[in-house]
Design an enzyme around this catalytic site. Structure first.
Site, PDB file in Angstrom:
ATOM      1  N   ILE A   7      52.971  -9.248  40.470  1.00 10.00           N
ATOM      2  CA  ILE A   7      54.056 -10.479  40.152  1.00 10.00           C
ATOM      3  C   ILE A   7      53.285 -11.388  39.617  1.00 10.00           C
ATOM      4  CG2 ILE A   7      55.580 -12.095  41.204  1.00 10.00           C
ATOM      5  CD1 ILE A   7      56.396 -10.123  43.212  1.00 10.00           C
ATOM      6  N   THR A   9      52.925 -14.474  39.102  1.00  8.82           N
ATOM      7  CA  THR A   9      52.691 -15.561  39.746  1.00  8.82           C
ATOM      8  C   THR A   9      51.655 -15.308  40.921  1.00  8.82           C
ATOM      9  OG1 THR A   9      54.850 -15.512  41.144  1.00  8.82           O
ATOM     10  CG2 THR A   9      54.764 -16.691  38.955  1.00  8.82           C
ATOM     11  N   CYS A  10      51.479 -14.178  41.446  1.00  7.07           N
ATOM     12  CA  CYS A  10      50.640 -13.763  42.808  1.00  7.07           C
ATOM     13  C   CYS A  10      49.309 -14.020  42.324  1.00  7.07           C
ATOM     14  CB  CYS A  10      51.028 -12.421  42.820  1.00  7.07           C
ATOM     15  SG  CYS A  10      50.086 -11.887  44.292  1.00  7.07           S
ATOM     16  N   ASP A  11      48.453 -15.051  42.837  1.00  6.84           N
ATOM     17  CA  ASP A  11      47.226 -15.113  42.789  1.00  6.84           C
ATOM     18  C   ASP A  11      46.388 -13.964  42.940  1.00  6.84           C
ATOM     19  OD1 ASP A  11      47.378 -17.923  42.249  1.00  6.84           O
ATOM     20  OD2 ASP A  11      47.051 -18.580  44.144  1.00  6.84           O
ATOM     21  N   ARG A  14      46.519 -11.496  40.212  1.00  2.00           N
ATOM     22  CA  ARG A  14      45.319 -12.200  39.131  1.00  2.00           C
ATOM     23  C   ARG A  14      44.099 -11.389  39.676  1.00  2.00           C
ATOM     24  NH1 ARG A  14      47.983 -17.581  39.535  1.00  2.00           N
ATOM     25  NH2 ARG A  14      49.905 -17.286  38.370  1.00  2.00           N
TER      26      ARG A  14
END
Length: 115
Positions: A7, A9-11, A14
């Site tokens: 996803i 927006t998931c740190d 990333r």
């Protein structure tokens, strides 16, 4: 080629992406929120990782579910919940195309993976 299910927006997703890039591993990403989760894709993932291992019970999505859904969780209801709420999948999920699916990411997890 590897597939990294994320996803955006998931740190943690990333970090996993950066680790693969740093090791020169060719991969494509599949954003579960944007690209979706079909029944066939879910079954593909579940062939490689146990169902209970991929349900993220620490997620906001899980916490927001009705208690009744959480209490009655079984293989069939979990599949339905995952299809309705793809953010219930633990992530990132790394599919190497052979064997088990790597669920989640911690620093160093991808160090032995090479491109």
């Amino acid at each position: 080629m590897f597939t990294l299910y994320v996803i955006d927006t998931c740190d943690t997703c990333r970090k996993a992406r950066k680790a693969l890039e740093a090791n020169g591993v060719p991969f494509k990403t599949h954003d579960l929120r944007k690209d979706g989760l079909s029944a066939s894709l879910l079954e593909h993932l579940l062939e490689r990782a146990p169902l209970l291992e991929v349900v993220n019970k620490r997620s906001k999505t899980w916490r927001d579910l009705p208690q009744e859904d959480k209490d009655s969780l079984d293989a069939n209801s979990a599949r339905q919940l995952l299809l309705q709420h793809p953010t219930l999948l633990k992530r990132p999920l790394l599919d190497t195309g052979s064997g088990a699916l790597k669920v989640g990411y911690r620093d160093g997890d991808y160090d032995k993976i090479s491109g």
